[in-house]
Design a protein around this motif. Structure first.
Motif, PDB file in Angstrom:
ATOM      1  N   LEU A  90      40.498  37.157  22.512  1.00 13.61           N
ATOM      2  CA  LEU A  90      41.322  36.382  23.440  1.00 13.61           C
ATOM      3  C   LEU A  90      42.123  37.339  24.314  1.00 13.61           C
ATOM      4  O   LEU A  90      42.483  38.445  23.889  1.00 13.61           O
ATOM      5  CB  LEU A  90      42.292  35.485  22.667  1.00 13.61           C
ATOM      6  CG  LEU A  90      41.679  34.403  21.793  1.00 13.61           C
ATOM      7  CD1 LEU A  90      42.778  33.692  21.006  1.00 13.61           C
ATOM      8  CD2 LEU A  90      40.896  33.412  22.622  1.00 13.61           C
ATOM      9  N   TYR A  91      42.402  36.917  25.544  1.00 10.23           N
ATOM     10  CA  TYR A  91      43.307  37.684  26.393  1.00 10.23           C
ATOM     11  C   TYR A  91      44.724  37.473  25.893  1.00 10.23           C
ATOM     12  O   TYR A  91      45.098  36.370  25.493  1.00 10.23           O
ATOM     13  CB  TYR A  91      43.213  37.229  27.854  1.00 10.23           C
ATOM     14  CG  TYR A  91      42.040  37.816  28.596  1.00 10.23           C
ATOM     15  CD1 TYR A  91      42.050  39.146  28.999  1.00 10.23           C
ATOM     16  CD2 TYR A  91      40.931  37.047  28.900  1.00 10.23           C
ATOM     17  CE1 TYR A  91      40.981  39.693  29.688  1.00 10.23           C
ATOM     18  CE2 TYR A  91      39.856  37.584  29.590  1.00 10.23           C
ATOM     19  CZ  TYR A  91      39.890  38.905  29.977  1.00 10.23           C
ATOM     20  OH  TYR A  91      38.833  39.441  30.658  1.00 10.23           O
ATOM     21  N   ASP A  92      45.527  38.507  25.934  1.00  9.26           N
ATOM     22  CA  ASP A  92      46.931  38.418  25.546  1.00  9.26           C
ATOM     23  C   ASP A  92      47.750  38.169  26.807  1.00  9.26           C
ATOM     24  O   ASP A  92      47.900  39.060  27.637  1.00  9.26           O
ATOM     25  CB  ASP A  92      47.368  39.711  24.865  1.00  9.26           C
ATOM     26  CG  ASP A  92      48.806  39.681  24.378  1.00  9.26           C
ATOM     27  OD1 ASP A  92      49.533  38.721  24.692  1.00  9.26           O
ATOM     28  OD2 ASP A  92      49.194  40.618  23.681  1.00  9.26           O
TER      29      ASP A  92
ATOM     30  N   PHE B 125      50.438  40.485  28.658  1.00  9.14           N
ATOM     31  CA  PHE B 125      50.111  41.632  29.512  1.00  9.14           C
ATOM     32  C   PHE B 125      50.043  41.266  30.995  1.00  9.14           C
ATOM     33  O   PHE B 125      49.900  42.130  31.835  1.00  9.14           O
ATOM     34  CB  PHE B 125      48.778  42.265  29.092  1.00  9.14           C
ATOM     35  CG  PHE B 125      48.861  43.011  27.800  1.00  9.14           C
ATOM     36  CD1 PHE B 125      49.600  44.169  27.681  1.00  9.14           C
ATOM     37  CD2 PHE B 125      48.196  42.545  26.674  1.00  9.14           C
ATOM     38  CE1 PHE B 125      49.685  44.854  26.482  1.00  9.14           C
ATOM     39  CE2 PHE B 125      48.264  43.225  25.469  1.00  9.14           C
ATOM     40  CZ  PHE B 125      49.020  44.382  25.379  1.00  9.14           C
ATOM     41  N   ILE B 126      50.143  39.978  31.315  1.00  8.73           N
ATOM     42  CA  ILE B 126      50.096  39.550  32.715  1.00  8.73           C
ATOM     43  C   ILE B 126      51.431  39.893  33.357  1.00  8.73           C
ATOM     44  O   ILE B 126      52.481  39.448  32.906  1.00  8.73           O
ATOM     45  CB  ILE B 126      49.803  38.040  32.824  1.00  8.73           C
ATOM     46  CG1 ILE B 126      48.434  37.734  32.223  1.00  8.73           C
ATOM     47  CG2 ILE B 126      49.879  37.592  34.284  1.00  8.73           C
ATOM     48  CD1 ILE B 126      48.121  36.261  32.135  1.00  8.73           C
TER      49      ILE B 126
END
Length: 67
Positions: free
Chosen positions: A47-49, A52-53
């Motif tokens: 999954l993307y965390d 971090f965006i």
């Protein structure tokens, strides 16, 4: 991200969008279990965390939006 020779960027984007719609998860591209192990070190894409965006993001969806 690793890009395989012969991958068509547009086709890959469509496959990825379909993957996101079907899984309901925001995960990295699914290359299939064997290639996922080569790319990510595990059989399923991680999954993307979202922590971090670092840019503002606005998600907009219409009630009858199929895409």
């Amino acid at each position: 991200m690793i890009r395989y020779v012969g991958d068509n960027g547009s086709a890959k984007s469509i496959k990825y969008f379909k993957q996101l719609m079907e899984s309901g998860k925001i995960e990295m591209f699914d290359y299939g279990p064997a290639d996922n192990v080569k790319v990510y070190g595990q059989p399923k894409p991680p999954l993307y965390d979202p922590s971090f965006i670092e840019v503002p993001v606005t998600l907009v969806r219409g009630k009858n939006d199929k895409l």
